[in-house]
Structures are given as structure tokens and as C-alpha cells.
Design a protein around this motif. Structure first.
Motif, PDB file in Angstrom:
ATOM      1  N   MET A 194       0.792  -1.329  -0.101  1.00 19.15           N
ATOM      2  CA  MET A 194       0.016   0.067  -0.080  1.00 19.15           C
ATOM      3  C   MET A 194       0.930   1.236   0.047  1.00 19.15           C
ATOM      4  O   MET A 194       1.989   1.273   0.826  1.00 19.15           O
ATOM      5  CB  MET A 194      -0.769  -0.145   1.236  1.00 19.15           C
ATOM      6  N   ASN A 195       0.412   2.170  -0.773  1.00 23.63           N
ATOM      7  CA  ASN A 195       1.245   3.489  -0.564  1.00 23.63           C
ATOM      8  C   ASN A 195       0.726   4.434   0.331  1.00 23.63           C
ATOM      9  O   ASN A 195      -0.605   4.160   0.655  1.00 23.63           O
ATOM     10  CB  ASN A 195       1.394   4.036  -1.997  1.00 23.63           C
ATOM     11  N   GLU A 196       1.387   5.600   0.511  1.00 24.27           N
ATOM     12  CA  GLU A 196       0.995   6.346   1.657  1.00 24.27           C
ATOM     13  C   GLU A 196      -0.471   7.108   1.182  1.00 24.27           C
ATOM     14  O   GLU A 196      -1.296   7.218   2.295  1.00 24.27           O
ATOM     15  CB  GLU A 196       1.953   7.443   1.845  1.00 24.27           C
ATOM     16  N   LYS A 197      -0.701   7.299   0.122  1.00 22.50           N
ATOM     17  CA  LYS A 197      -2.060   7.953  -0.253  1.00 22.50           C
ATOM     18  C   LYS A 197      -3.130   7.108  -0.094  1.00 22.50           C
ATOM     19  O   LYS A 197      -4.241   7.493   0.516  1.00 22.50           O
ATOM     20  CB  LYS A 197      -2.135   8.094  -1.967  1.00 22.50           C
ATOM     21  N   GLU A 198      -2.976   5.556  -0.356  1.00 24.70           N
ATOM     22  CA  GLU A 198      -3.890   4.634   0.042  1.00 24.70           C
ATOM     23  C   GLU A 198      -4.108   4.524   1.436  1.00 24.70           C
ATOM     24  O   GLU A 198      -5.234   4.473   2.034  1.00 24.70           O
ATOM     25  CB  GLU A 198      -3.653   3.154  -0.605  1.00 24.70           C
ATOM     26  N   ILE A 199      -3.191   4.549   2.234  1.00 21.70           N
ATOM     27  CA  ILE A 199      -3.030   4.470   3.723  1.00 21.70           C
ATOM     28  C   ILE A 199      -4.015   5.441   4.396  1.00 21.70           C
ATOM     29  O   ILE A 199      -4.837   5.174   4.891  1.00 21.70           O
ATOM     30  CB  ILE A 199      -1.751   4.271   4.458  1.00 21.70           C
ATOM     31  N   ILE A 200      -3.754   6.619   4.028  1.00 26.99           N
ATOM     32  CA  ILE A 200      -4.401   7.876   4.278  1.00 26.99           C
ATOM     33  C   ILE A 200      -5.820   7.883   3.945  1.00 26.99           C
ATOM     34  O   ILE A 200      -6.566   8.054   4.938  1.00 26.99           O
ATOM     35  CB  ILE A 200      -3.679   9.253   3.960  1.00 26.99           C
TER      36      ILE A 200
ATOM     37  N   SER B 189      -6.911  14.406  15.578  1.00 31.39           N
ATOM     38  CA  SER B 189      -6.695  15.574  14.885  1.00 31.39           C
ATOM     39  C   SER B 189      -5.161  15.194  14.253  1.00 31.39           C
ATOM     40  O   SER B 189      -4.358  14.984  14.804  1.00 31.39           O
ATOM     41  CB  SER B 189      -6.056  16.774  15.752  1.00 31.39           C
ATOM     42  N   LYS B 190      -5.353  14.687  12.868  1.00 34.46           N
ATOM     43  CA  LYS B 190      -4.337  13.756  12.161  1.00 34.46           C
ATOM     44  C   LYS B 190      -3.173  15.013  11.875  1.00 34.46           C
ATOM     45  O   LYS B 190      -3.332  15.825  11.520  1.00 34.46           O
ATOM     46  CB  LYS B 190      -4.846  13.144  10.944  1.00 34.46           C
ATOM     47  N   ARG B 191      -1.974  14.271  11.972  1.00 31.32           N
ATOM     48  CA  ARG B 191      -0.765  14.976  11.279  1.00 31.32           C
ATOM     49  C   ARG B 191      -0.609  14.271   9.861  1.00 31.32           C
ATOM     50  O   ARG B 191      -0.462  12.875   9.930  1.00 31.32           O
ATOM     51  CB  ARG B 191       0.512  14.812  12.131  1.00 31.32           C
ATOM     52  N   PRO B 192       0.018  15.111   9.007  1.00 33.92           N
ATOM     53  CA  PRO B 192       0.451  14.510   7.667  1.00 33.92           C
ATOM     54  C   PRO B 192       1.827  13.497   7.695  1.00 33.92           C
ATOM     55  O   PRO B 192       2.781  13.907   6.725  1.00 33.92           O
ATOM     56  CB  PRO B 192       0.452  15.811   6.687  1.00 33.92           C
ATOM     57  N   VAL B 193       1.810  12.603   8.326  1.00 33.95           N
ATOM     58  CA  VAL B 193       2.897  11.709   8.601  1.00 33.95           C
ATOM     59  C   VAL B 193       2.229  10.164   8.489  1.00 33.95           C
ATOM     60  O   VAL B 193       1.505  10.094   9.361  1.00 33.95           O
ATOM     61  CB  VAL B 193       3.721  11.761   9.557  1.00 33.95           C
ATOM     62  N   THR B 194       3.158   9.477   7.783  1.00 33.20           N
ATOM     63  CA  THR B 194       2.701   7.772   7.978  1.00 33.20           C
ATOM     64  C   THR B 194       4.027   7.084   8.294  1.00 33.20           C
ATOM     65  O   THR B 194       4.991   6.929   7.886  1.00 33.20           O
ATOM     66  CB  THR B 194       2.337   7.341   6.720  1.00 33.20           C
TER      67      THR B 194
ATOM     68  N   HIS C 143       8.470   6.768   3.613  1.00 34.32           N
ATOM     69  CA  HIS C 143       9.353   7.180   2.668  1.00 34.32           C
ATOM     70  C   HIS C 143      10.770   7.111   2.927  1.00 34.32           C
ATOM     71  O   HIS C 143      11.653   7.542   2.255  1.00 34.32           O
ATOM     72  CB  HIS C 143       8.967   8.657   2.050  1.00 34.32           C
ATOM     73  N   GLY C 144      10.984   6.683   4.172  1.00 30.30           N
ATOM     74  CA  GLY C 144      12.238   6.448   4.888  1.00 30.30           C
ATOM     75  C   GLY C 144      12.904   8.029   5.347  1.00 30.30           C
ATOM     76  O   GLY C 144      14.140   7.764   5.945  1.00 30.30           O
ATOM     77  N   LYS C 145      12.054   8.747   5.351  1.00 26.70           N
ATOM     78  CA  LYS C 145      12.478   9.871   6.164  1.00 26.70           C
ATOM     79  C   LYS C 145      12.437   9.954   7.506  1.00 26.70           C
ATOM     80  O   LYS C 145      11.513   9.202   8.229  1.00 26.70           O
ATOM     81  CB  LYS C 145      11.458  11.128   5.708  1.00 26.70           C
ATOM     82  N   GLU C 146      13.719  10.391   8.058  1.00 25.86           N
ATOM     83  CA  GLU C 146      13.651  10.170   9.674  1.00 25.86           C
ATOM     84  C   GLU C 146      13.186  11.414  10.352  1.00 25.86           C
ATOM     85  O   GLU C 146      13.377  12.672  10.001  1.00 25.86           O
ATOM     86  CB  GLU C 146      15.373   9.881   9.765  1.00 25.86           C
ATOM     87  N   TYR C 147      12.875  11.209  11.609  1.00 22.86           N
ATOM     88  CA  TYR C 147      12.366  12.388  12.626  1.00 22.86           C
ATOM     89  C   TYR C 147      12.941  12.128  13.864  1.00 22.86           C
ATOM     90  O   TYR C 147      13.072  10.825  14.409  1.00 22.86           O
ATOM     91  CB  TYR C 147      10.729  12.158  12.722  1.00 22.86           C
ATOM     92  N   VAL C 148      13.171  13.090  14.725  1.00 21.55           N
ATOM     93  CA  VAL C 148      13.347  13.074  15.944  1.00 21.55           C
ATOM     94  C   VAL C 148      12.069  13.221  16.676  1.00 21.55           C
ATOM     95  O   VAL C 148      11.171  13.896  16.479  1.00 21.55           O
ATOM     96  CB  VAL C 148      14.208  14.104  16.529  1.00 21.55           C
TER      97      VAL C 148
END
Ligand SMILES: *Cc1c(COP(=O)(O)O)cnc(C)c1O
Length: 399
Positions: A1-7, A19-24, A37-42
């Protein structure tokens, strides 16, 4: 599933109450999480204060794996080895005198249990809570919660709940009647904006309760388990409650609520008067045992105290540099930064720059990172915030 489908699926099929935030998010380790997408967050949210030992701590993972292969489900009707191990560990780390435990599944449930217990033990029905308090959203806990937006649509709530201004012993005293069972309070209000009590307030409540024969219930669901630099926040003020509520961080990320009380109080419950099907589930107990071992073994409360001090000082530097910052406050790794305007834009911008932060009310940023966070992660958060605050300030000057 891609992010668009998940959302799309979550939006379509899930009750629209967050209250959703735009991150999967799909992966986490320590104080870091990664999106699809493999992007890293603290991660300065810890999933709302849950993963105090960090995401997927190897010892918690190992304990869950081992237990899953052994026994996942065991109703409290039967005895169980990991459950008894957990009960001992909980009694060991909680303040002396608290030695009888009810195991539930969430923070709200731990508060429900405390309310029922206070009523049963005392034979009285009134509970005094604080304005600005948050104790959960089930009907009983909600009756103690303050926020109008949480309460109004669901009235009538439980009768017998009174709210008084915090930090005001006189007003608490005035609210006490012959029918008061307990005072329920968060040592530090989390959802209410990271509010630290005035010195003497909690001690004063303890004295008042002793004097009048009323129970003191501390809701340490958010502050407990090392978060504020002590194992439990009440230790900062040397106050021991009669009943304590715990949840969020206790099981390394799995759902667990704990209500712990003095033995004579918990004994007020007779068989069948309170229970829950998942109470003391072995998988959760195994995870919680591992989490407690990590918190104690890695001295995470001390780490929270040390790194929390550093984090707070760095945020105070930002306060000195940016006029839009009104206040920085907190204890250990529970820190709030109050701004002079709505913080939503800042939350979204920090997501862009690889940092996840919580809010607490309209204009307060709240930092609840895992206690295993590294200094370099804190530095990244501060650098990112510095740039965003600068940008916001300039935009405000221009408009
Ligand atoms: C989060 C929280 C609760 C409610 O916990 P849930 O697990 O969401 O039901 C209760 N009290 C305090 C202080 C909390 O922070």
C-alpha cells in the motif's frame, strides 16, 4: 500500500476523533522514527508519552517475542508467572505503602478504578478535581476531566465531581463536604499545558486529606515512570498518595493501566466488583517487566533529569532570542514552551524539518521524548525550532 492509499483508508474507515498529522510512520528505534518514504524524525512525542524506553527497545522486543511463543492470553481467573513477576516489580518501584495493584488497559481505566475504589472504600461519593485537569475520556474519568470541549456533548456526567482552581488550598478546603471521598490530581498537569504545582500545594493536599480523612489520588499516567526525572513525580515533593494511577509508558509501548493503592484501601473491592477481561495479560506483563528493567537498569529517571535540564536550558536560549516565546517550563523530559500565538503552524513546519512535537492547548508546544534521547537529537530539535521561530517572527512582522 502506498501512503495515499493508507491515508484514504484511515480517513474513510476510522472514527474521525484524532487531529491527524500528515505523516505515515512505519518504523522506530530509540528516539527516532521513520516515515513510509524512509525520512527520519526525532520523536519528541513518544506516541503521547508512551515509549519512554524508546521505540522497539531490544529488551522489550525480546520479551514480547519470547512471551508470544509461550502464552499470549491468560485470564486473571488463573495464576500466571509473568503477571506475578510484574506485580512484584510494580510494588518495588512505586512509593512505599502502595502495595496492592489492579491491572487494567489504559489511563482512563486506571482512573475509573480509582474513582470506584474511593467511593467503595469511603462510602462517600464526591470527588474534588482541578480546573484544567485531564484524566481521560471514559464517562467516569471524563467527569474528572476539565475541558469543556470534552465534557459538554456528553452530559450528564457522573454527579459528585467538583472542580477547583489548582494551587489554591483554600478553595480545595472550601469544596470539601461530609460526602467527599477523594481529591484527584495530576502532580504536573500534562494536557493542561505542562503546569508545575506551586511549592507546598501537593504537600498541602496531603495534609488536608490526612486531617479530614479523605483519600489522595495522584494521576501519574503521564508523569510517572521516570518522565520528570524521578521515578514518580510525587517524589519531587515527598508526597505519597493513597491511590496512584499509572499507564502510558509502563509496558514499553503496549497498553497497560495500573491502579495501585494501600492494601487496606484496595481491600474494599470484593470479588467481582471490579475486573477487566484483559487484566494482567501475559504478553503485556512481559513487556512491562522488560520496560521496568530497562528504566531501572539504564537509570532512565536520572537521565531524564540530566537531559531534561539541558533541553530546557537550550529552549530558554530560544526564549531569550525570540519574543514570540512567552515561557519555558518543565521537569525532566516533560517540557512545555508557551508561545504568544497558535502553535499548529510550528508543528507542521517541524514535521517538514524532521521533528515531531506535541501541543498542549492552543499555544503550547509540549516535548515528551523517549528518555533514551541523545544530546545530538535535542540539538537538532533546538536548531530546527530556532529556524522556525525566526521565520514565524519575520512573517508576523511583515503582516
Ligand atoms: C493520557 C492521560 C490519561 C488517559 O489515558 P488513556 O490511556 O488515554 O485513557 C489520564 N490521565 C492523564 C494524566 C493522562 O495524561
Amino acid at each position: 500500500m502506498n501512503e495515499k492509499e493508507i491515508i484514504e483508508i484511515e480517513e474513510r474507515l476510522m472514527a474521525n476523533v484524532f487531529s491527524k498529522r500528515p505523516v505515515t510512520l512505519t518504523k522506530g528505534r530509540g528516539a527516532l522514527v521513520w516515515d513510509i518514504h524512509g525520512k527520519e524524525y526525532v520523536d519528541c512525542t513518544s506516541s503521547y508519552g508512551v515509549c519512554i524506553v524508546g521505540h522497539s527497545h531490544p529488551k522489550v522486543v525480546e520479551a514480547i517475542k519470547r512471551q508470544a511463543e509461550t502464552l499470549i492470553s491468560c485470564h486473571a481467573l488463573f495464576y500466571n508467572d509473568v503477571r506475578s513477576e510484574l506485580l512484584q516489580k510494580i510494588v518495588q518501584i512505586t512509593p512505599k505503602g502502595l502495595n496492592k495493584v489492579f491491572l487494567g488497559n489504559s489511563g482512563a481505566e486506571s482512573v475509573e478504578c480509582a474513582i470506584k475504589l474511593a467511593r467503595k472504600f469511603s462510602g462517600k461519593s464526591e470527588i474534588i478535581a482541578m480546573m484544567g485537569a485531564f484524566h481521560g475520556k471514559t464517562m467516569g474519568a471524563l467527569s474528572a476531566t476539565w475541558g469543556k470541549k470534552y465534557r459538554e456533548p456528553f452530559k450528564p456526567l457522573l454527579p459528585g465531581f467538583k472542580h477547583v482552581p489548582p494551587d489554591n488550598l483554600e478553595r480545595v478546603s472550601e469544596a470539601i463536604t461530609e460526602n467527599t471521598a477523594a481529591i484527584l490530581v495530576e502532580p504536573i498537569r500534562g494536557e493542561g499545558g505542562v503546569r508545575i504545582p506551586k511549592n507546598g500545594f501537593l504537600q498541602g493536599l496531603r495534609e488536608l486529606c490526612d486531617e479530614k480523612g479523605i483519600l489522595l489520588i495522584l494521576d501519574e499516567v503521564q508523569t510517572g515512570f521516570g518522565r520528570t526525572g524521578k521515578m514518580f513525580a510525587c517524589e519531587h515533593w515527598g508526597v505519597t498518595p493513597d491511590i496512584m494511577c499509572l499507564a502510558k509508558s509502563l509496558a514499553g509501548g503496549l497498553p497497560l493501566g495500573v491502579t495501585i493503592a494501600k492494601e487496606n484501601i484496595m481491600s474494599a473491592f470484593k470479588v467481582g466488583e471490579h475486573s477487566s477481561t484483559f487484566s494482567g495479560n501475559p504478553l503485556v506483563c512481559a513487556a512491562a517487566c522488560a520496560a521496568i528493567d530497562v528504566v531501572v537498569g539504564e537509570r532512565l529517571p536520572e537521565r531524564a533529569a540530566k537531559l531534561g535540564k539541558y533541553f530546557k536550558e537550550r529552549l530558554e536560549e530560544l526564549q531569550a532570542r525570540h519574543k514570540i516565546v512567552r515561557d519555558v517550563r518543565g521537569l525532566g523530559l516533560m517540557i512545555g514552551m508557551e508561545l504568544r500565538f497558535d502553535v499548529l503552524n510550528i508543528l507542521l513546519k517541524s514535521i517538514d524539518k524532521g521533528v515531531l512535537i506535541l501541543d498542549a492547548g492552543r499555544n503550547i508546544l509540549r516535548f515528551l521524548p523517549p528518555l533514551v534521547i541523545e544530546k545530538e537529537h535535542i540539538d537538532k530539535v533546538v536548531t530546527v525550532l530556532d529556524a522556525i521561530l525566526e521565520e514565524e517572527e519575520n512573517e508576523r512582522l511583515r503582516s
